[in-house]
Design a protein around this motif. Structure first.
Motif, PDB file in Angstrom:
ATOM      1  N   GLY A 206      -3.706 -16.553  17.810  1.00 47.34           N
ATOM      2  CA  GLY A 206      -2.517 -16.178  16.915  1.00 47.34           C
ATOM      3  C   GLY A 206      -3.000 -14.954  16.156  1.00 47.34           C
ATOM      4  N   GLY A 207      -4.296 -14.803  15.657  1.00 47.77           N
ATOM      5  CA  GLY A 207      -4.658 -13.422  15.030  1.00 47.77           C
ATOM      6  C   GLY A 207      -4.122 -12.095  15.946  1.00 47.77           C
ATOM      7  N   VAL A 208      -4.500 -12.322  17.023  1.00 47.57           N
ATOM      8  CA  VAL A 208      -4.120 -11.114  17.818  1.00 47.57           C
ATOM      9  C   VAL A 208      -2.663 -10.881  17.925  1.00 47.57           C
ATOM     10  N   LEU A 209      -1.945 -12.003  18.071  1.00 48.70           N
ATOM     11  CA  LEU A 209      -0.365 -12.012  18.186  1.00 48.70           C
ATOM     12  C   LEU A 209       0.104 -11.411  16.650  1.00 48.70           C
ATOM     13  N   GLY A 210      -0.352 -12.019  15.457  1.00 48.71           N
ATOM     14  CA  GLY A 210      -0.112 -11.706  14.327  1.00 48.71           C
ATOM     15  C   GLY A 210      -0.227 -10.106  14.020  1.00 48.71           C
ATOM     16  N   ILE A 211      -1.701  -9.656  14.691  1.00 47.71           N
ATOM     17  CA  ILE A 211      -2.060  -8.295  14.236  1.00 47.71           C
ATOM     18  C   ILE A 211      -0.958  -7.292  14.736  1.00 47.71           C
ATOM     19  N   ALA A 212      -0.680  -7.633  16.157  1.00 43.85           N
ATOM     20  CA  ALA A 212       0.348  -6.842  16.787  1.00 43.85           C
ATOM     21  C   ALA A 212       1.782  -6.941  16.275  1.00 43.85           C
ATOM     22  N   VAL A 213       2.327  -8.032  15.848  1.00 39.04           N
ATOM     23  CA  VAL A 213       3.635  -7.888  15.125  1.00 39.04           C
ATOM     24  C   VAL A 213       3.693  -7.282  13.804  1.00 39.04           C
ATOM     25  N   GLY A 214       2.340  -7.424  13.206  1.00 41.90           N
ATOM     26  CA  GLY A 214       2.275  -7.234  11.843  1.00 41.90           C
ATOM     27  C   GLY A 214       2.299  -5.426  11.931  1.00 41.90           C
ATOM     28  N   LEU A 215       1.530  -4.893  12.883  1.00 43.88           N
ATOM     29  CA  LEU A 215       1.416  -3.478  12.937  1.00 43.88           C
ATOM     30  C   LEU A 215       2.693  -3.002  13.594  1.00 43.88           C
ATOM     31  N   GLY A 216       3.341  -3.684  14.282  1.00 45.12           N
ATOM     32  CA  GLY A 216       4.893  -3.250  14.645  1.00 45.12           C
ATOM     33  C   GLY A 216       5.705  -3.359  13.651  1.00 45.12           C
ATOM     34  N   GLY A 217       5.701  -4.306  12.802  1.00 48.91           N
ATOM     35  CA  GLY A 217       6.574  -4.104  11.452  1.00 48.91           C
ATOM     36  C   GLY A 217       6.376  -3.149  10.509  1.00 48.91           C
ATOM     37  N   ALA A 218       5.052  -2.814  10.414  1.00 56.77           N
ATOM     38  CA  ALA A 218       4.574  -1.559   9.533  1.00 56.77           C
ATOM     39  C   ALA A 218       5.073  -0.241  10.316  1.00 56.77           C
ATOM     40  N   TYR A 219       4.889  -0.197  11.720  1.00 59.67           N
ATOM     41  CA  TYR A 219       5.468   0.904  12.310  1.00 59.67           C
ATOM     42  C   TYR A 219       6.896   1.265  12.171  1.00 59.67           C
ATOM     43  N   VAL A 220       7.686   0.141  11.968  1.00 62.64           N
ATOM     44  CA  VAL A 220       9.089   0.322  12.030  1.00 62.64           C
ATOM     45  C   VAL A 220       9.174   0.911  10.539  1.00 62.64           C
ATOM     46  N   VAL A 221       8.775   0.090   9.489  1.00 61.68           N
ATOM     47  CA  VAL A 221       9.097   0.718   8.129  1.00 61.68           C
ATOM     48  C   VAL A 221       8.492   2.278   8.035  1.00 61.68           C
ATOM     49  N   THR A 222       7.497   2.661   8.718  1.00 65.09           N
ATOM     50  CA  THR A 222       7.168   4.152   8.406  1.00 65.09           C
ATOM     51  C   THR A 222       7.988   4.769   9.319  1.00 65.09           C
TER      52      THR A 222
ATOM     53  N   ALA B  23       9.871   9.198   0.258  1.00 65.64           N
ATOM     54  CA  ALA B  23       9.699   8.825   1.483  1.00 65.64           C
ATOM     55  C   ALA B  23       8.757   7.448   1.637  1.00 65.64           C
ATOM     56  N   LEU B  24       9.139   6.182   1.906  1.00 65.71           N
ATOM     57  CA  LEU B  24       8.273   5.011   1.947  1.00 65.71           C
ATOM     58  C   LEU B  24       7.655   4.934   3.411  1.00 65.71           C
ATOM     59  N   SER B  25       6.202   4.726   3.418  1.00 64.94           N
ATOM     60  CA  SER B  25       5.526   4.469   4.354  1.00 64.94           C
ATOM     61  C   SER B  25       4.803   3.328   4.403  1.00 64.94           C
ATOM     62  N   ALA B  26       4.279   2.628   5.451  1.00 64.65           N
ATOM     63  CA  ALA B  26       3.527   1.521   5.490  1.00 64.65           C
ATOM     64  C   ALA B  26       2.126   1.635   6.145  1.00 64.65           C
ATOM     65  N   PRO B  27       1.281   2.247   5.367  1.00 70.26           N
ATOM     66  CA  PRO B  27      -0.227   2.472   6.286  1.00 70.26           C
ATOM     67  C   PRO B  27      -0.794   1.001   6.367  1.00 70.26           C
TER      68      PRO B  27
ATOM     69  N   ALA C  32       0.841  -1.306  -0.079  1.00 67.39           N
ATOM     70  CA  ALA C  32      -0.050  -0.134   0.104  1.00 67.39           C
ATOM     71  C   ALA C  32       1.006   1.227  -0.081  1.00 67.39           C
ATOM     72  N   GLY C  33       2.198   1.229   0.737  1.00 69.64           N
ATOM     73  CA  GLY C  33       2.856   2.200   0.560  1.00 69.64           C
ATOM     74  C   GLY C  33       3.541   2.637  -0.610  1.00 69.64           C
ATOM     75  N   MET C  34       3.974   1.351  -1.227  1.00 64.83           N
ATOM     76  CA  MET C  34       4.306   1.623  -2.623  1.00 64.83           C
ATOM     77  C   MET C  34       3.180   2.173  -3.402  1.00 64.83           C
ATOM     78  N   THR C  35       1.923   1.888  -3.413  1.00 61.39           N
ATOM     79  CA  THR C  35       1.063   2.409  -4.239  1.00 61.39           C
ATOM     80  C   THR C  35       0.861   3.886  -4.019  1.00 61.39           C
ATOM     81  N   GLN C  36       1.153   4.127  -2.810  1.00 57.69           N
ATOM     82  CA  GLN C  36       0.895   5.782  -2.607  1.00 57.69           C
ATOM     83  C   GLN C  36       1.998   6.485  -2.845  1.00 57.69           C
ATOM     84  N   ALA C  37       3.240   5.999  -2.860  1.00 54.90           N
ATOM     85  CA  ALA C  37       4.312   6.631  -3.400  1.00 54.90           C
ATOM     86  C   ALA C  37       4.352   6.819  -5.043  1.00 54.90           C
ATOM     87  N   GLN C  38       3.977   5.702  -5.528  1.00 57.03           N
ATOM     88  CA  GLN C  38       3.688   5.647  -7.176  1.00 57.03           C
ATOM     89  C   GLN C  38       2.532   6.907  -7.356  1.00 57.03           C
ATOM     90  N   ASP C  39       1.544   6.949  -6.553  1.00 59.33           N
ATOM     91  CA  ASP C  39       0.576   7.882  -6.844  1.00 59.33           C
ATOM     92  C   ASP C  39       0.989   9.319  -6.650  1.00 59.33           C
TER      93      ASP C  39
END
Length: 488
Positions: free
Chosen positions: A389-405, A443-447, A39-46
């Motif tokens: 597992g979903g709760v843990l996955g969402i938490a880790v995924g949000l953490g990864g997106a935050y790090v990229v941003t 600048a790449l972000s990960a929304p 999604a961040g790539m798409t925004q950057a391209q836009d």
């Protein structure tokens, strides 16, 4: 009873539940991170595309430039009148650039097509100004030109003239001319919500008003204004007509569409292109129907070229394109592979856990539990594991997106050389230049969108159901007698 037994079994088998949940969490976290980066790539391209064709523009309609005819090959010609002094001489050449002109009525025709919300025309011009001085030289006769008693005698000399004419040379004189070339774009001031000017912000002065349809006013690009030392209130002369600078616009990113913007009527007058436009900017009523609208316009208005932002997106190059391809192909396939592996492992672990609980389920069946109730119990446990597992996955995924941003890695993007075609921008291409466009740093972000979170929840439930199906099928096949015979 169901929830009490469920809670006790999960607490008693914490390690197995944690392993299953962790496997699902890894797959879900990877899916969230990859989707967010994509999604961040798409925004950057836009951002790259919007800086060229303007916000709100979904497509453009134009007509390819005709091949040059005649000996001039389309090159501008400058004519200077003969003068007997050294006065400064200048000549302007204003011509349409990039495309063949379309009748202004075509704008109305495009706007009436099915699926079109609005359309506006624009006229792209190239201005070349030559100015300088012709200086007369001074004739200096040779010193020995009179040796034969007649001007131009046998003494010869550097002049080399024929008999009866003075011999000598011309000293000094010559010409000193400068070239000033810039792009001008005619804007329909009654519809400023479409077109290339929307990709710039007014940083000084003001923009056009609807009352300035035929006013001699101009909005300058900030880079061009700085180069020419022009500010609000000063004038810019185009082919002998003085335009008052009312505003300075700064492009959101990348190169601006043109150096100067003037009302469309004035641009048509300067270029002798009355009721003509080069580009029609189109806004679709539904962004999901852009392809259908493009087909409709091409079918009903022959001889035109319809270009969408999607057509141009493939020409974006640089590290942005490379990273986008990786996130789209490698990243998504990797996340799918990990997710499938997590589902398979969860199913196998659940099935294995059921095989170790043969005595337990056999006893429950002997006490009156039906096979359906046992199956529901196993599936309930697997579903809870999936949700954890979903709760843990969402938490880790949000953490990864935050790090990229937070890191915001910088990517470069540029559009390949358009060579006179492209997405409707001034200058014969999308955004205006015949040569390759200047590289843009993004600048790449990960929304993380709501749809991504919903996808994670669905995957968590699906993982639990798949694992429960494995275990439930195994549990439903158990018979109390067989289970009780395994008592140790």
């Amino acid at each position: 009873m169901f929830f009490t037994y469920l809670r006790r079994e999960l607490r008693r088998r914490r390690k197995a539940a944690l392993v299953i949940s962790a496997g699902l969490a890894l797959g879900i976290a990877l899916v969230i991170t990859v989707n967010s980066v994509s999604a961040g790539m798409t925004q950057a391209q836009d951002k790259v595309l919007q800086s060229l064709y303007g916000l709100g523009t979904d497509m453009t309609v134009s007509k390819a430039a005709a091949p040059p005819s005649g000996s001039s090959n389309g090159q501008p010609r400058f004519n200077f009148g003969a003068r007997g002094d050294s006065k400064t001489q200048s000549s302007d050449r204003v011509q349409v650039q990039g495309f063949q002109t379309l009748a202004s009525s075509t704008v109305t025709k495009v706007a009436s097509q099915s699926g079109v919300k609005d359309a506006v025309g624009g006229l792209s011009l190239s201005v070349v100004k030559i100015s300088g001085q012709f200086n007369r030289g001074t004739f200096k006769p040779n010193q020995n030109s009179g040796s034969s008693g007649k001007p131009g005698g046998s003494g010869g000399g550097q002049g080399g003239g024929s008999a009866g004419q003075p011999q000598g040379e011309v000293q000094g004189g010559g010409a000193n001319f400068s070239l000033n070339q810039f792009t001008v774009y005619g804007v329909d001031v009654s519809k400023l919500g479409l077109g290339p000017l929307t990709s710039s912000k007014i940083t000084s002065g003001k923009t056009f008003t609807s009352a300035q349809t035929n006013a001699k006013v101009v909005v300058l690009d900030s880079a061009y204004a700085k180069t020419k030392k022009l500010t609000v209130g000063k004038t810019l002369t185009i082919s002998g007509t003085k335009f008052t600078v009312i505003g300075i616009a700064t492009a959101d990113s990348g190169d601006s569409a043109a150096n100067a913007y003037i009302p469309l009527t004035q641009a048509q007058t300067l270029s002798a292109s009355k009721n003509k436009v080069t580009t029609i900017y189109v806004q679709a009523a539904d962004s999901k129907q852009i392809s259908a609208v493009k087909t409709t316009i091409q079918k009903n208005i022959s001889g035109t070229t319809v270009t969408t932002s999607a057509d141009l997106a493939s020409t974006v190059s640089g590290s942005l394109s490379t990273a986008s391809n990786l996130a789209t192909s490698v990243g998504k396939w990797l996340s799918i592979a990990v997710l499938l592996a997590a589902f398979l492992v969860a199913g196998l672990l659940t099935s294995s856990a059921v095989s170790r609980r043969v005595r337990e389920f056999g006893t429950l069946k002997a006490l009156g539990w039906s096979s359906g109730r046992v199956t529901r119990q196993v599936m309930g446990e697997a579903l809870v594991n999936g949700l954890i597992g979903g709760v843990l996955g969402i938490a880790v995924g949000l953490g990864g997106a935050y790090v990229v941003t937070a890191i915001s890695p910088t990517l470069t993007a540029s559009l390949g050389s358009t060579g006179g075609g492209g997405f409707g921008g001034p200058g014969g291409g999308f955004g205006g230049r015949q040569s390759a466009a200047k590289a843009i740093d993004i600048a790449l972000s990960a929304p993380v969108s709501v749809s991504t979170i919903v996808l994670a929840v669905v995957l968590a439930i699906a993982g639990g159901l798949i694992a429960g199906t494995f275990g439930g099928w195994r549990a439903s096949r158990l018979r109390p007698a067989d289970a009780l015979r395994r008592v140790e």
